[in-house]
Design a protein around this motif. Structure first.
Motif, short mmCIF file in Angstrom:
data_model
loop_
_atom_site.label_atom_id
_atom_site.label_comp_id
_atom_site.label_asym_id
_atom_site.label_seq_id
_atom_site.Cartn_x
_atom_site.Cartn_y
_atom_site.Cartn_z
N CYS C 7 0.93 -1.34 0.09
CA CYS C 7 -0.04 -0.28 0.14
C CYS C 7 1.05 1.21 0.11
O CYS C 7 0.63 2.22 -0.72
CB CYS C 7 -0.83 -0.24 1.08
SG CYS C 7 -1.81 1.49 1.39
N ILE C 8 1.85 1.12 0.74
CA ILE C 8 2.56 2.51 0.87
C ILE C 8 3.37 2.48 -0.24
O ILE C 8 3.74 3.71 -0.80
CB ILE C 8 3.51 2.42 2.17
CG1 ILE C 8 4.25 3.80 2.47
CG2 ILE C 8 4.89 1.52 2.01
CD1 ILE C 8 3.21 4.80 3.22
N ARG C 11 1.08 4.16 -2.96
CA ARG C 11 0.72 5.53 -2.60
C ARG C 11 2.08 6.08 -3.20
O ARG C 11 1.58 7.33 -3.75
CB ARG C 11 0.70 5.64 -1.17
CG ARG C 11 0.63 6.87 -0.85
CD ARG C 11 0.70 6.95 0.72
NE ARG C 11 0.85 8.30 1.63
CZ ARG C 11 2.03 8.90 2.02
NH1 ARG C 11 2.88 8.36 1.49
NH2 ARG C 11 1.80 10.04 2.51
N THR C 14 2.08 6.45 -6.88
CA THR C 14 0.92 7.11 -7.65
C THR C 14 1.20 8.59 -7.30
O THR C 14 1.04 9.49 -8.29
CB THR C 14 -0.30 6.64 -6.62
OG1 THR C 14 -0.41 5.47 -6.49
CG2 THR C 14 -1.69 7.20 -7.50
N LEU C 15 1.65 8.87 -6.20
CA LEU C 15 1.97 10.43 -5.99
C LEU C 15 3.23 11.01 -6.96
O LEU C 15 3.05 11.99 -7.41
CB LEU C 15 2.28 10.64 -4.63
CG LEU C 15 1.35 10.52 -3.68
CD1 LEU C 15 2.08 10.83 -2.12
CD2 LEU C 15 0.56 12.01 -3.72
N ARG C 18 1.81 11.63 -10.51
CA ARG C 18 1.17 12.82 -10.63
C ARG C 18 1.96 14.04 -10.44
O ARG C 18 1.62 15.20 -10.69
CB ARG C 18 -0.10 12.94 -9.45
CG ARG C 18 -1.13 11.87 -9.72
CD ARG C 18 -2.26 11.92 -8.87
NE ARG C 18 -3.11 10.26 -9.22
CZ ARG C 18 -3.95 10.00 -8.50
NH1 ARG C 18 -4.34 10.72 -7.68
NH2 ARG C 18 -4.59 8.76 -8.91
N HIS C 19 3.20 13.65 -10.18
CA HIS C 19 4.31 14.77 -10.10
C HIS C 19 5.51 14.50 -11.00
O HIS C 19 6.57 14.33 -10.49
CB HIS C 19 4.64 15.04 -8.87
CG HIS C 19 4.14 16.02 -8.04
ND1 HIS C 19 4.12 17.59 -8.47
CD2 HIS C 19 3.23 16.11 -6.86
CE1 HIS C 19 3.45 17.98 -7.74
NE2 HIS C 19 3.08 17.36 -6.63
N ASP C 74 7.80 16.11 1.99
CA ASP C 74 6.34 16.38 1.60
C ASP C 74 5.24 15.74 2.63
O ASP C 74 4.50 16.36 2.91
CB ASP C 74 5.89 15.85 -0.09
CG ASP C 74 6.49 16.77 -0.72
OD1 ASP C 74 7.18 17.67 -0.57
OD2 ASP C 74 6.67 16.07 -1.91
N ASP C 75 5.59 14.77 2.94
CA ASP C 75 4.66 13.82 4.03
C ASP C 75 4.82 14.58 5.46
O ASP C 75 3.86 14.70 6.19
CB ASP C 75 5.29 12.36 4.16
CG ASP C 75 4.63 11.58 2.95
OD1 ASP C 75 3.83 12.20 2.08
OD2 ASP C 75 5.15 10.44 3.10
N ASP C 78 2.52 18.16 5.00
CA ASP C 78 1.09 18.02 5.41
C ASP C 78 0.70 16.97 6.27
O ASP C 78 -0.64 16.79 6.20
CB ASP C 78 0.61 17.48 3.92
CG ASP C 78 0.98 16.05 3.21
OD1 ASP C 78 1.55 15.37 4.19
OD2 ASP C 78 1.13 15.87 2.26
#
Lengths: 249, 206, 222
Positions: C7-8, C11, C14-15, C18-19, C74-75, C78
């Motif tokens: 999962c990690i 994730r 995917t991030l 998108r970047h 980043d993590d 946010d």
């Protein structure tokens, strides 16, 4: 006797003061004897002439630079395991002195190298590892000064020192390996210029005395430094305020 | 059963609180009061295990939470000042990551339902970054509905919520406490959180 | 546990998708730095061939260090990092997942592009093969060691420069054996020793680095 009693900064502070004075006096005495012996008593080396005398500071400095990193990591580990504030303070008090000895070892190594190998710097395994050790010290101190919160600084630096100490043997052996591999490219030199074999008893004694002088100097300086760190970190506590009011140093 | 034993926290050189002890039973709510800088957030983070206390311990069911570690984390939802959302991911993706990492899988349907009851029916497939502040807050609060944790630690949960949002969150808190859950919260807003066994803790008054 | 790891990684990938520009920046940095060396030392083929291994490896070191700042920052900003710390999973496992994803994003592209750069420096087939192999074994070590530095300097002023001070000295053994392996192949010697030492470093860092990074994250998130 409970040794942990001394891990309380308020009890350690006056003790450190007395110890620092004692070790400082011992260091000055030993340094005076050691310097006298290295300049006037130790005989001229039949191969290297007078220039070899720089070894009496170079070798102790190199030993101390590595030894201090180990001691620093041990304090850091103790600080992480028992979470005693004093341990991490000791670790950060040792770092600048360790970096200084590393620098001295490199500098005197360069001075020694010029007449011996005809170059200020050769990529010899020992010199290169010493240079990397200096980088590790600098990284440690840079991180310590970059973190504002003293608690985070202590814990982060403790971890960094442990990571460093695990890596030091790996770095050392890989640099050594790299050096033997590239033997053709750099200047070939026998182990330490053959000094150990030709060292007379008096030279050995001089070196030992100088090493102890450096060692006691390190202890004295680290204790003095840890005293100011204690004052800085504990400035809000009652015992520091009381002590300052009494005007006692 | 949550026990705080003789807790002491410092930030920098400053001692925020010391000798703090209290316990929280099932079906009760603890409202932590205190001025800015009195250590409310630090206390909440220390209970959640994010801050290492200088002294003392947090105990869960009689065992130190630090020893329980992952087992304690399973019982707990902590919501801090950040949303804790990835803005590039959609609301659904964000919630699914949380669920999977918490050890269970959730269906698209249940996420849809949770978001719908948070008033976010149409935001399912949108990346979180295009949502408003209040909507982002609602997405992160939707975790409270999806994740069955007994202890909620909510730091300023009402910030950025509109009136409807505040009353909805209050309902959720009441329901959770009525179900035998525990809630620890701080808030500066005048909200009426009179539910269950209510305790008040005032920090910074020594 | 395996599901959480998957999962990690999913994730973070995917991030990264998108970047995409972030991924490309690292690769182009690598290409540019490598391309600067011939401009600096002159285009003699023999000189370049003897330098190739070192140049490509040093550039890979720099590129991988440059990308470290994105690993946790980043993590951290946010607030998802503190939520990751609070999941009922071993933190070292989550950190390992993040490091693995980070390597796929920023290390693997370097491995794939390296043969092209090696060609520019006149490396032969065997040497190119060895370059890819050493990078394949070495760049994960860089990501693993770098993660400790990235975790320690999280949220600090000038963290990017500081991380280079902390991490580059620790990269030295990888550089020595990585570049050494390629050089040994160029000069016609076997490089099995280099590869097995790199492998040993990979195993050691796989065991220790996630634990150390997890401890460092706990310190930094506080």
């Amino acid at each position: 006797m409970n040794l942990f009693k001394y891990s309380a900064p308020s009890i350690f502070y006056p003790l450190a003061g007395r110890l620092a004075t004692g070790f400082a006096i011992a260091a000055v005495l030993l340094l005076a004897i050691g310097l006298y012996m290295s300049f006037f008593v130790a005989p001229t080396d039949y191969k290297q002439g007078e220039g070899y005398r720089i070894m009496f500071i170079h070798v102790p400095a190199a030993w101390m630079s590595m030894f201090i990193y180990l001691v620093m990591a041990a304090w850091a580990a103790a600080g992480m395991i028992w979470r005693t504030r004093l341990s991490s303070m000791m670790a950060s008090a040792l770092a600048p002195t360790g970096a200084m000895f590393t620098f001295i070892a490199l500098w005197t190594g360069a001075l020694w190298g010029k007449p011996m190998w005809g170059a200020w710097w050769v990529w010899d395994a020992r010199l290169t590892s010493e240079l990397i050790l200096l980088f590790l010290y600098i990284g440690y101190m840079a991180m310590e000064s970059a973190i504002d919160d003293p608690r985070r600084a202590a814990r982060a630096c403790g971890l960094l020192a442990l990571v460093g100490v695990i890596n030091i043997p790996i770095i050392y052996y890989s640099v050594k390996w790299w050096n033997t591999l590239h033997q053709g490219a750099s200047i070939k030199m026998s182990e330490s210029g053959g000094i150990e074999s030709s060292m007379t008893e008096i030279m050995l004694w001089t070196m030992l005395i100088m090493t102890f002088a450096c060692w006691f100097y390190t202890i004295a300086v680290a204790l003095t430094r840890v005293r100011s760190i204690i004052l800085e970190r504990e400035s809000k506590t009652v015992w520091v305020k009381e002590m300052l009011q009494q005007g006692e140093k | 059963m949550l026990n705080i034993v003789n807790l002491e926290c410092v930030r920098g050189d400053r001692q925020l609180f010391s000798g703090l002890s209290f316990s929280l039973e099932e079906g009760s709510l603890l409202h932590v009061h205190g001025a800015n800088g009195s250590g409310k957030t630090t206390l909440l983070r220390a209970i959640a295990g994010l801050v290492l206390p200088e002294d003392g311990a947090v105990e869960w069911g009689g065992k130190p939470a630090r020893k329980l570690s992952e087992d304690f984390n399973r019982e707990l939802i902590y919501m801090g000042h950040h949303y804790g959302l990835k803005f590039e991911l959609t609301a659904y993706e964000n919630l699914r990551v949380f669920a999977r990492l918490s050890g269970f899988d959730i269906s698209e349907r249940s996420v849809e339902l949770a978001l719908k009851s948070m008033g976010l029916a149409r935001c399912f497939e949108l990346p979180v970054k295009v949502l408003s502040q209040g909507q982002k807050k609602r997405v992160s609060l939707a975790r409270l509905l999806l994740q069955r944790s007994r202890l909620w630690i909510l730091d300023e949960p009402f910030v950025a919520l509109d009136v409807a949002g505040v009353s909805m969150l209050l309902e959720m808190i009441k329901e959770h406490v009525a179900d035998g859950g525990m809630v620890i919260l701080t808030t500066h807003q005048e909200v009426d959180v009179e539910v269950g066994k209510l305790q008040h803790l005032h920090l910074g008054e020594h | 546990m395996f599901a959480a790891l998957k999962c990690i990684i999913a994730r973070d990938l995917t991030l990264a998708l998108r970047h995409r520009s972030d991924v490309l920046t690292t690769v182009f940095f690598f290409i540019i730095v490598v391309s600067l060396f011939p401009l600096g030392v002159g285009p003699e083929t023999d000189l370049l061939r003897s330098m190739a291994a070192g140049v490509v490896w040093v550039s890979a070191l720099l590129a991988s260090m440059l990308s470290l700042s994105r690993l946790f920052a980043d993590d951290f900003n946010d607030g998802t990092l503190e939520q990751l710390l609070l999941t009922p999973q071993p933190l070292a496992l989550i950190v390992f997942g993040k490091i693995l994803a980070h390597w796929i994003i920023s290390g693997l592209p370097l491995v794939l592009i390296a043969p092209l750069l090696g060609l520019q420096f006149g490396l032969g087939g065997d040497a190119l093969m060895m370059l890819v192999l050493t990078l394949l074994l070495g760049t994960p070590v860089l990501s693993l060691i770098g993660a400790i530095g990235a975790a320690l300097t999280l949220g600090l002023r000038g963290g990017g420069v500081l991380v280079s001070l902390l991490v580059l000295p620790l990269y030295i053994p990888v550089l020595i054996f990585g570049a050494g392996g390629v050089e040994a192949t160029v000069s016609g010697m076997g490089a099995e020793g280099h590869l097995s030492l790199l492998g040993a470093m990979l195993i050691l860092s796989l065991l220790l680095a996630p634990l150390a990074s997890a401890a460092a994250l706990r310190i930094s998130v506080e």
